[in-house]
Design a protein around this motif. Structure first.
Motif, PDB file in Angstrom:
ATOM      1  N   ALA A  79      -3.571-111.204 -31.424  1.00  0.00           N
ATOM      2  CA  ALA A  79      -4.404-111.886 -30.305  1.00  0.00           C
ATOM      3  C   ALA A  79      -5.536-110.706 -29.530  1.00  0.00           C
ATOM      4  N   CYS A  80      -5.663-109.785 -30.282  1.00  0.00           N
ATOM      5  CA  CYS A  80      -6.312-108.478 -29.604  1.00  0.00           C
ATOM      6  C   CYS A  80      -7.169-107.944 -30.892  1.00  0.00           C
ATOM      7  N   ALA A  81      -8.121-107.158 -30.309  1.00  0.00           N
ATOM      8  CA  ALA A  81      -8.673-106.179 -31.356  1.00  0.00           C
ATOM      9  C   ALA A  81      -8.000-104.980 -31.571  1.00  0.00           C
ATOM     10  N   SER A  82      -8.136-104.357 -32.600  1.00  0.00           N
ATOM     11  CA  SER A  82      -7.642-103.240 -33.334  1.00  0.00           C
ATOM     12  C   SER A  82      -7.981-101.909 -32.829  1.00  0.00           C
ATOM     13  N   LEU A  83      -9.281-101.766 -31.808  1.00  0.00           N
ATOM     14  CA  LEU A  83      -9.805-100.398 -31.878  1.00  0.00           C
ATOM     15  C   LEU A  83      -9.235 -99.413 -30.960  1.00  0.00           C
ATOM     16  N   ASP A  84      -7.972 -99.701 -30.541  1.00  0.00           N
ATOM     17  CA  ASP A  84      -7.344 -98.817 -29.792  1.00  0.00           C
ATOM     18  C   ASP A  84      -6.627 -97.806 -30.972  1.00  0.00           C
ATOM     19  N   GLN A  85      -5.950 -98.450 -31.854  1.00  0.00           N
ATOM     20  CA  GLN A  85      -5.254 -97.676 -32.901  1.00  0.00           C
ATOM     21  C   GLN A  85      -5.767 -97.542 -34.370  1.00  0.00           C
ATOM     22  N   PHE A  86      -6.843 -98.531 -34.703  1.00  0.00           N
ATOM     23  CA  PHE A  86      -7.287 -98.675 -35.921  1.00  0.00           C
ATOM     24  C   PHE A  86      -8.742 -98.831 -35.887  1.00  0.00           C
ATOM     25  N   PRO A  87      -9.455 -98.494 -37.025  1.00  0.00           N
ATOM     26  CA  PRO A  87     -11.072 -98.713 -36.988  1.00  0.00           C
ATOM     27  C   PRO A  87     -11.448-100.214 -36.820  1.00  0.00           C
ATOM     28  N   ASN A  88     -10.542-101.031 -37.434  1.00  0.00           N
ATOM     29  CA  ASN A  88     -11.030-102.515 -37.445  1.00  0.00           C
ATOM     30  C   ASN A  88      -9.657-103.185 -37.865  1.00  0.00           C
ATOM     31  N   TYR A  89      -9.683-104.664 -37.966  1.00  0.00           N
ATOM     32  CA  TYR A  89      -8.545-105.378 -38.161  1.00  0.00           C
ATOM     33  C   TYR A  89      -8.074-105.162 -39.587  1.00  0.00           C
ATOM     34  N   MET A  90      -9.102-104.873 -40.409  1.00  0.00           N
ATOM     35  CA  MET A  90      -8.606-104.677 -41.994  1.00  0.00           C
ATOM     36  C   MET A  90      -7.679-103.393 -42.058  1.00  0.00           C
ATOM     37  N   ALA A  91      -7.951-102.431 -41.474  1.00  0.00           N
ATOM     38  CA  ALA A  91      -7.340-101.446 -41.471  1.00  0.00           C
ATOM     39  C   ALA A  91      -5.793-101.671 -41.000  1.00  0.00           C
ATOM     40  N   ARG A  92      -5.619-102.331 -39.925  1.00  0.00           N
ATOM     41  CA  ARG A  92      -4.443-102.798 -39.104  1.00  0.00           C
ATOM     42  C   ARG A  92      -3.940-103.404 -40.315  1.00  0.00           C
ATOM     43  N   GLY A  93      -4.306-104.667 -40.728  1.00  0.00           N
ATOM     44  CA  GLY A  93      -3.754-105.261 -41.806  1.00  0.00           C
ATOM     45  C   GLY A  93      -3.077-104.578 -42.860  1.00  0.00           C
ATOM     46  N   ASP A  94      -3.879-103.579 -43.347  1.00  0.00           N
ATOM     47  CA  ASP A  94      -3.536-102.762 -44.673  1.00  0.00           C
ATOM     48  C   ASP A  94      -2.345-101.774 -44.198  1.00  0.00           C
ATOM     49  N   ALA A  95      -2.257-101.408 -42.993  1.00  0.00           N
ATOM     50  CA  ALA A  95      -1.385-100.654 -42.634  1.00  0.00           C
ATOM     51  C   ALA A  95       0.028-101.361 -42.557  1.00  0.00           C
ATOM     52  N   PHE A  96      -0.123-102.543 -42.227  1.00  0.00           N
ATOM     53  CA  PHE A  96       1.064-103.675 -42.173  1.00  0.00           C
ATOM     54  C   PHE A  96       1.534-103.777 -43.617  1.00  0.00           C
ATOM     55  N   ARG A  97       0.907-103.847 -44.502  1.00  0.00           N
ATOM     56  CA  ARG A  97       1.005-103.912 -45.908  1.00  0.00           C
ATOM     57  C   ARG A  97       1.640-102.571 -46.562  1.00  0.00           C
ATOM     58  N   ALA A  98       1.088-101.491 -46.174  1.00  0.00           N
ATOM     59  CA  ALA A  98       1.513-100.299 -46.866  1.00  0.00           C
ATOM     60  C   ALA A  98       2.844 -99.915 -46.188  1.00  0.00           C
ATOM     61  N   ILE A  99       3.267-100.309 -44.818  1.00  0.00           N
ATOM     62  CA  ILE A  99       4.419-100.053 -44.436  1.00  0.00           C
ATOM     63  C   ILE A  99       5.579-100.841 -45.111  1.00  0.00           C
ATOM     64  N   LEU A 100       5.407-102.186 -45.472  1.00  0.00           N
ATOM     65  CA  LEU A 100       6.190-102.912 -46.162  1.00  0.00           C
ATOM     66  C   LEU A 100       6.345-102.630 -47.684  1.00  0.00           C
ATOM     67  N   GLU A 101       5.259-101.954 -48.193  1.00  0.00           N
ATOM     68  CA  GLU A 101       5.472-101.384 -49.692  1.00  0.00           C
ATOM     69  C   GLU A 101       6.196-100.161 -49.810  1.00  0.00           C
ATOM     70  N   GLN A 102       6.051 -99.648 -48.893  1.00  0.00           N
ATOM     71  CA  GLN A 102       7.059 -98.302 -48.512  1.00  0.00           C
ATOM     72  C   GLN A 102       8.334 -98.430 -48.102  1.00  0.00           C
TER      73      GLN A 102
END
Length: 457
Positions: A428-451
């Motif tokens: 419900a928020c933009a990602s620009l505090d911790q990520f460059p865009n929403y795609m990077a935030r989603g990619d981080a979510f996936r990477a954390i799960l994969e690892q």
């Protein structure tokens, strides 16, 4: 069924043009004008815009200005083609507003193939992709893009024989488009977003409603009257997740099972839809209504709905472990998108939601999140810049945990989730505090799960 037409020569008035912005749209306009042999100048208000070096290599002979427009004599240009993200007043274009158009105005002048135009606050990309896939399944030479993927003018140049264009369009694109003339114009939903640009909800709605200008048919949301055109003469087809009316697309029960229906005609069981959640059922119905309006066969549309698993970062099922689904809806960057995800998934679960939210709220009112979270969530886990605001709002209504980062939020979710639950990243928020865009935030979510990092404390 659908007939194609060749790209005609430019129909724009003769004279030099000014292209404002070096983004995707601006570069597409430059390529188009070059292909038409039209003279133009390019300006970007930033001193070092992204893609500057690439633009200079592609257009070494084009006059380019960086910085303020005040040094240019704007009245020398017969037209000014502004990129969608440009605030006309802030850029100094208010005084020549009558000369300003957008990329889509150029597209509409010369495109002779039928156009499906899709707008809405949420779900535009999913529905656009579904309709494009349905057309391909039916053997139609289709070009898909707009606000999603390739710019509309690039599609014109790259696919001159296209028999159908399926375009996702934003409010920014539509407000600079006098008359699109779509074969089918779809307005999916409306929720608060971009109010800093449009002023209020009415201004935002009016910008979106420009999708109906010159349209032959419209597809609208029966559950959201704000999506209906003002023109009562425009033929409209509505979709709803309830039982449909005579010419509506909706959901009804047949022999104890839920089915997609067109009026009284049962089309396919809901169980055959691969996408999860009530909101994606609405997306499927919208795509069916749009496809039928341009003559796509039901068989092709059913085939796509039965196999399409969703777009990255938009209700994407990333993992299922120990009976818990992990869904990446990082594209949920506003309250409306997140409400749709919470309600759509919550109603289909055997267990409860663990909601991961937070980031840059852009001044949004988070109050509408309370009721659906109370109804569907086991716990709200909030992180990022506006986490304190969310925690203060939610903690009196349901268990709420504030953490610093997405990784910490996922660890907490893994600790509290039970079989049958769903962990939903829809911030419900933009990602620009911790990520460059929403795609990077989603990619981080996936990477954390994969690892497997979400399971470590």
């Amino acid at each position: 069924m659908i007939a194609s037409a060749p790209l005609e020569a430019s129909l724009v008035p003769a004279g030099e043009r000014l292209v404002v912005g070096l983004g995707i749209s601006g570069r597409a306009v430059a390529r188009y004008l070059r292909a038409c042999g039209e003279p133009f100048v390019v300006v970007d208000t930033r001193s070092q815009p992204p893609g500057l070096a690439d633009f200079r290599r592609e257009f070494p002979q084009v006059e380019l200005h960086l910085g303020s427009l005040s040094e240019l004599e704007l009245t020398r240009f017969v037209e000014i083609v502004a990129s969608p993200g440009i605030d006309l007043e802030a850029a100094g274009l208010g005084a020549v507003r009558e000369r300003v158009i957008g990329e889509m105005a150029l597209f509409a002048r010369v495109c002779r193939a039928p156009v499906v135009a899709i707008t809405g606050s949420n779900a535009k990309s999913t529905v656009t992709t579904l309709v494009g896939e349905m057309a391909r399944e039916a053997g139609v030479d289709v070009a898909v893009g707009g606000n999603l993927g390739d710019a509309a003018l690039d599609l014109l140049l790259d696919y001159p024989e296209a028999a159908l264009f399926v375009l996702e369009l934003s409010s920014f694109q539509l407000e600079l488009t006098p008359r699109l003339g779509a074969a089918c114009a779809a307005f999916l939903n409306l929720s608060a977003d971009h109010l800093d640009r449009h002023g209020d909800m009415q201004g935002y709605r009016l910008a979106k409603s420009r999708v109906f200008e010159g349209a032959a048919k419209a597809v609208v949301n029966a559950e959201d009257r704000a999506t209906w055109p003002e023109d009562p003469a425009l033929p409209c087809t509505a979709f709803t997740t309830e039982a449909p009316g005579a010419d509506e697309w909706g959901i009804a029960t047949r022999d104890g099972d839920a089915w997609f229906c067109h009026g009284s005609q049962a089309l396919m069981p809901l169980a055959a839809l691969r996408l999860s959640g009530r909101h994606n059922q609405a997306n499927a119905l919208a795509a069916l209504a749009i496809g039928e309006s341009v003559g796509l066969p039901l068989r092709a549309m059913q085939a796509v709905l039965s196999r399409f698993g969703g777009l990255p970062h938009r209700g994407e099922v990333v993992a299922e472990r120990q009976g818990v689904r992990w869904i990446n809806d990082s594209k949920g960057t506003n309250v409306g998108a997140t409400l749709a995800a919470i309600a759509g998934l919550g109603e289909t679960l055997d267990g409860r939601l663990i909601w991961l939210g937070g980031g840059v709220g852009k001044g949004a009112d988070f109050t509408p999140l309370i009721a659906p979270l109370v109804r569907h969530a086991r716990e709200a886990i909030v992180f990022g810049e506006d986490a304190p605001q969310l925690e203060s709002l939610l903690q009196a209504h349901l268990p709420t945990q504030r953490v610093a980062t997405l990784e910490e939020a996922m660890r907490r979710a893994a600790a509290v989730a039970e079989p049958g639950d769903c962990v939903l990243l829809s911030p419900a928020c933009a990602s620009l505090d911790q990520f460059p865009n929403y795609m990077a935030r989603g990619d981080a979510f996936r990477a954390i799960l994969e690892q497997g990092q979400e399971a470590t404390c």
